[in-house]
Motif scaffolding. Structure first.
Motif, PDB file in Angstrom:
ATOM      1  N   SER A 154       7.849 -10.228   1.594  1.00  0.00           N
ATOM      2  CA  SER A 154       7.952  -9.425   1.266  1.00  0.00           C
ATOM      3  C   SER A 154       8.288  -8.377  -0.456  1.00  0.00           C
ATOM      4  N   LEU A 155       9.322  -9.613  -0.598  1.00  0.00           N
ATOM      5  CA  LEU A 155       9.245  -9.719  -2.182  1.00  0.00           C
ATOM      6  C   LEU A 155       8.110  -8.733  -3.498  1.00  0.00           C
ATOM      7  N   LEU A 156       6.612  -9.958  -2.681  1.00  0.00           N
ATOM      8  CA  LEU A 156       5.875  -9.124  -3.487  1.00  0.00           C
ATOM      9  C   LEU A 156       5.322  -7.735  -2.673  1.00  0.00           C
ATOM     10  N   ALA A 157       5.345  -7.626  -1.593  1.00  0.00           N
ATOM     11  CA  ALA A 157       4.811  -6.034  -0.875  1.00  0.00           C
ATOM     12  C   ALA A 157       5.676  -4.756  -2.180  1.00  0.00           C
ATOM     13  N   ARG A 158       6.892  -5.267  -2.580  1.00  0.00           N
ATOM     14  CA  ARG A 158       7.912  -4.626  -3.055  1.00  0.00           C
ATOM     15  C   ARG A 158       7.634  -3.828  -4.614  1.00  0.00           C
ATOM     16  N   ARG A 159       6.982  -5.073  -4.616  1.00  0.00           N
ATOM     17  CA  ARG A 159       6.593  -5.082  -6.232  1.00  0.00           C
ATOM     18  C   ARG A 159       4.876  -4.358  -6.122  1.00  0.00           C
ATOM     19  N   GLY A 160       4.041  -3.631  -5.367  1.00  0.00           N
ATOM     20  CA  GLY A 160       3.211  -3.303  -5.038  1.00  0.00           C
ATOM     21  C   GLY A 160       1.664  -4.309  -4.351  1.00  0.00           C
ATOM     22  N   PHE A 161       2.191  -5.880  -4.222  1.00  0.00           N
ATOM     23  CA  PHE A 161       0.851  -6.026  -4.283  1.00  0.00           C
ATOM     24  C   PHE A 161       0.582  -6.979  -2.453  1.00  0.00           C
ATOM     25  N   GLN A 162      -0.510  -6.644  -2.032  1.00  0.00           N
ATOM     26  CA  GLN A 162      -0.798  -7.283  -0.444  1.00  0.00           C
ATOM     27  C   GLN A 162      -0.876  -8.582  -0.633  1.00  0.00           C
ATOM     28  N   VAL A 163      -0.093  -9.214   1.250  1.00  0.00           N
ATOM     29  CA  VAL A 163       0.156 -10.764   0.784  1.00  0.00           C
ATOM     30  C   VAL A 163      -0.836 -11.099   2.489  1.00  0.00           C
ATOM     31  N   LEU A 164      -0.995 -12.439   2.424  1.00  0.00           N
ATOM     32  CA  LEU A 164      -0.829 -12.619   3.960  1.00  0.00           C
ATOM     33  C   LEU A 164      -0.092 -14.054   3.398  1.00  0.00           C
ATOM     34  N   VAL A 165       0.621 -14.127   4.814  1.00  0.00           N
ATOM     35  CA  VAL A 165       1.315 -15.335   4.975  1.00  0.00           C
ATOM     36  C   VAL A 165       1.033 -15.748   6.014  1.00  0.00           C
ATOM     37  N   GLN A 166       0.391 -17.060   5.707  1.00  0.00           N
ATOM     38  CA  GLN A 166       0.319 -17.795   7.013  1.00  0.00           C
ATOM     39  C   GLN A 166       0.827 -19.045   7.742  1.00  0.00           C
ATOM     40  N   SER A 167       1.353 -19.511   8.713  1.00  0.00           N
ATOM     41  CA  SER A 167       1.687 -20.593   8.927  1.00  0.00           C
ATOM     42  C   SER A 167      -0.112 -21.928   9.335  1.00  0.00           C
TER      43      SER A 167
ATOM     44  N   ILE B 217      14.153  -5.208 -11.113  1.00  0.00           N
ATOM     45  CA  ILE B 217      14.520  -4.589 -10.882  1.00  0.00           C
ATOM     46  C   ILE B 217      13.456  -3.132 -10.790  1.00  0.00           C
ATOM     47  N   GLY B 218      13.996  -1.538 -10.669  1.00  0.00           N
ATOM     48  CA  GLY B 218      12.564  -0.628 -10.669  1.00  0.00           C
ATOM     49  C   GLY B 218      12.308  -0.281  -9.080  1.00  0.00           C
ATOM     50  N   PRO B 219      12.511   0.541  -8.939  1.00  0.00           N
ATOM     51  CA  PRO B 219      11.970   0.871  -7.021  1.00  0.00           C
ATOM     52  C   PRO B 219      10.848   0.403  -6.153  1.00  0.00           C
ATOM     53  N   ALA B 220      11.223   0.373  -4.877  1.00  0.00           N
ATOM     54  CA  ALA B 220      10.925  -0.426  -4.085  1.00  0.00           C
ATOM     55  C   ALA B 220       9.777   0.100  -3.998  1.00  0.00           C
ATOM     56  N   VAL B 221       8.470  -0.509  -3.665  1.00  0.00           N
ATOM     57  CA  VAL B 221       7.494   0.300  -3.527  1.00  0.00           C
ATOM     58  C   VAL B 221       7.260  -0.323  -1.758  1.00  0.00           C
ATOM     59  N   PRO B 222       7.173   0.955  -0.855  1.00  0.00           N
ATOM     60  CA  PRO B 222       7.147   0.916   0.718  1.00  0.00           C
ATOM     61  C   PRO B 222       6.141  -0.221   1.407  1.00  0.00           C
ATOM     62  N   TYR B 223       6.299  -0.233   2.621  1.00  0.00           N
ATOM     63  CA  TYR B 223       4.808  -1.725   2.544  1.00  0.00           C
ATOM     64  C   TYR B 223       4.956  -1.396   4.279  1.00  0.00           C
ATOM     65  N   VAL B 224       3.939  -1.755   5.031  1.00  0.00           N
ATOM     66  CA  VAL B 224       3.229  -1.892   6.171  1.00  0.00           C
ATOM     67  C   VAL B 224       3.791  -3.803   7.135  1.00  0.00           C
ATOM     68  N   ARG B 225       4.533  -4.597   7.724  1.00  0.00           N
ATOM     69  CA  ARG B 225       3.543  -5.370   8.023  1.00  0.00           C
ATOM     70  C   ARG B 225       2.859  -5.761   9.257  1.00  0.00           C
ATOM     71  N   GLU B 226       2.246  -6.478   9.576  1.00  0.00           N
ATOM     72  CA  GLU B 226       1.601  -6.313  10.328  1.00  0.00           C
ATOM     73  C   GLU B 226       1.668  -7.946  10.991  1.00  0.00           C
ATOM     74  N   ARG B 227       2.017  -8.703  12.028  1.00  0.00           N
ATOM     75  CA  ARG B 227       2.238  -9.619  12.334  1.00  0.00           C
ATOM     76  C   ARG B 227       1.295 -10.195  13.444  1.00  0.00           C
ATOM     77  N   GLU B 228       0.990 -12.166  13.712  1.00  0.00           N
ATOM     78  CA  GLU B 228       0.403 -12.502  14.125  1.00  0.00           C
ATOM     79  C   GLU B 228      -1.411 -12.497  13.943  1.00  0.00           C
ATOM     80  N   LEU B 229      -1.428 -12.084  12.688  1.00  0.00           N
ATOM     81  CA  LEU B 229      -3.448 -11.774  12.506  1.00  0.00           C
ATOM     82  C   LEU B 229      -3.898 -13.393  12.761  1.00  0.00           C
ATOM     83  N   ARG B 230      -4.839 -13.270  13.910  1.00  0.00           N
ATOM     84  CA  ARG B 230      -5.726 -14.693  14.201  1.00  0.00           C
ATOM     85  C   ARG B 230      -6.723 -14.887  13.360  1.00  0.00           C
TER      86      ARG B 230
END
Length: 545
Positions: free
Chosen positions: A72-85, A16-29
């Motif tokens: 995205s779930l964590l980003a909407r809660r105000g966290f900065q997240v790096l997802v790596q393959s 619950i609660g409002p979602a925080v806006p975020y951007v997603r930067e793709r394919e950082l090397r």
């Protein structure tokens, strides 16, 4: 993920609660030490870069799907997240050799993250299953250490889960090999989808011999991990040493939050990890529900625990006074809080194998011997248990118990409810020719209608070079069955099964001493199970008041 899908996910998870806006930067090397480049996506606040704490998630399943769901779930809660393959998956360079590269690649990635202008040096890690194992590959070695971990349905080491008791966990590995072998192919069905077509193909593949070629039958091509798994089945710990992180210093570990289920294949090892953390002085807590691996019913708990733990250890939000251990007692339909694991007020009670297929609370007074013959050409099947795909959890065992290669011992009708909470174990005195064979022990709950539902079990592969065997050829098999939280209701009975296989959950024992990967034939094994005053075969149950 669309805004509509994100709102739907939040609603399903009870966020619950409002979602925080975020951007997603793709394919950082991200370059690692041997020159391989790994790809990652960064979820951050819109606007100029500024140093912030960062959540790291390393996954072999792609940056979309599970990666974007958690990112995205964590980003909407105000966290900065790096997802790596991870290496060799979804655009990252190198070859994917599961478990073997996660420590060096993960530590290189951690150094890279901390060097970025958008990271303030504080890093936590999250993710379930294999994604959780990538945390264990980093946390014991990180300098400086991580701020926290959310390591769900996972464990610090690999061998005991996939070679439990020395017997390869065949069917679960086949399910996972199908996923990793097909997940990036165009048009392939990915994930753990238990379709009838796949289930039939998987069972045919693991039933065919030799097992070395089962990966081709499963996925249409060779899978390196499958070949590693079967080729090193006889001495797994040596080969998988780079994947074993159970020698950690608990006092140096970050705060660890865990969620798992009574029917999860990693449960045994995860509780070993939790106990070591807690006894060694680390901050740790665990939740155990009535779930299988990745059970939908667990997702809300995983999400809420993750957001709470990260908020507390990255953003300085207040904690709570919840007990370190919270478990669900099955068939009592209640949650119980405990200060530690194992439960301090559980008392061990022994139930002995007795003549006439009985299970009694006191040892038999006469020496008894029960026999059966296990045939690798018709290995004893299994139903239910901690499986990645259905049928899992509890099932009626009567069809298996009716076979002549299964011994069954049944107790009297219980006058009162019996709550079991903690570790179940067994001691079985057994003789086989040449000390060859497997010993499968299962504890069941028999209802008034006769249905025999599995509670917990374990497998042990006899190994003449390491077994303590008496001059008459008797081996004392001491087994830790899976821990449980379970109420056996009044009017029910306890039952113990003993068999020489649980196929195809575990690879069959060929009875010849041949290597599992290449064996194409087998030899029947005659079992003698002894009980009585000199050979008190029994199970130990953790009675919880």
């Amino acid at each position: 993920m669309s805004a509509f899908a994100e709102r739907l996910v939040d609603r399903q998870l009870g966020m619950i609660g409002p979602a925080v806006p975020y951007v997603r930067e793709r394919e950082l090397r991200i370059p690692v030490s041997d020159g391989v480049v790994l790809l990652a996506d960064l979820y951050r606040r819109p606007g100029p870069l500024e140093p912030r704490p960062t959540v790291l998630m390393r996954t072999p399943y792609g940056r979309d799907g599970l990666g974007s769901l958690i990112g995205s779930l964590l980003a909407r809660r105000g966290f900065q997240v790096l997802v790596q393959s991870t290496r060799g998956t979804f655009g990252s360079g190198g070859q994917f050799r599961p478990f073997l590269h996660e420590s060096p690649d993960g530590l290189d990635t951690l150094d890279w993250v901390r060097a970025q202008e958008w990271c303030d040096g504080r890093v936590s890690m999250v993710g379930p299953s294999y994604v959780g194992h990538t945390q264990w590959a980093i946390a014991p070695y990180a300098e400086p250490g991580l701020c926290s971990m959310n390591a769900d349905i996972t464990a610090s080491e690999f061998t005991s889960t996939f070679y439990p008791g020395g017997a390869p966990g065949l069917l679960n590995l086949a399910s996972w090999v199908n996923q990793i072998g097909r997940q990036e192919r165009s048009g392939a069905v990915t994930g753990f989808l238990a379709t009838p077509v796949f289930s039939r193909r998987k069972r045919r593949a693991v039933a065919a011999l030799p097992l070395q070629a089962a990966d081709v039958a499963l996925t249409g091509g060779p899978v390196v991990f499958w070949r590693d798994f079967v080729e090193h089945a006889e001495r797994p710990r040596e080969f998988w040493a780079p994947a074993e992180h159970d020698g950690f210093d608990a006092a140096a570990m970050p705060p660890v939050c865990m969620v798992t289920g009574w029917w999860d294949l990693f449960l045994d090892r995860q509780l070993v990890d939790f106990t070591a953390l807690q006894r060694g002085g680390a901050t740790a807590r665990i939740t155990i529900g009535p779930w299988t691996h990745g059970d939908r019913g667990s997702l809300s708990t995983i999400a809420h625990e993750m957001v709470h733990w990260l908020g507390r250890h990255l953003h300085g939000e207040p904690g709570d006074d919840r007990a370190p251990v919270r478990v669900y007692v099955q068939h009592a339909d209640r949650w119980t809080d405990l200060p530690c694991w194992p439960p301090p007020d559980a008392s061990p009670t022994e139930w002995y194998l007795a003549p006439g297929g009985r299970l009694r609370a006191e040892p038999a007074t006469s020496r008894e011997l029960d026999t059966f013959v296990y045939d690798p050409a018709d290995p004893t099947p299994s139903v239910g248990g901690p499986m990645l795909q259905p049928p899992s959890k509890q099932h009626d065992n009567r069809p298996v118990e009716a076979r002549d290669d299964v011994l069954v011992y049944t107790g009297e009708v219980l006058e009162n409810d019996l709550d079991l909470l903690g570790q179940v174990s067994a001691v079985v005195y057994v003789r086989t020719a040449g000390q060859q064979g497997d010993v499968f022990v299962r504890l069941c709950d028999v209802g008034p209608d006769g249905a025999s539902l599995n509670i917990t079990d374990a497998m042990h592969r006899l190994a003449p070079e390491r077994e303590a065997t008496s001059p008459d050829g008797t081996t004392v098999v001491r087994m830790a069955l899976g821990p449980t939280g379970y109420r056996v209701r009044a009017g029910h009975r306890l039952r113990v099964q003993i068999a020489g296989a649980a196929f195809p959950r575990f690879a069959r024992n060929h009875g010849t001493g041949e290597r599992m990967s290449a064996a194409v034939s087998g030899q029947p094994i005659r079992y003698e199970v002894l009980h009585g005053p000199e050979h008190p075969s029994h199970v130990v149950l953790p009675h919880h008041p």
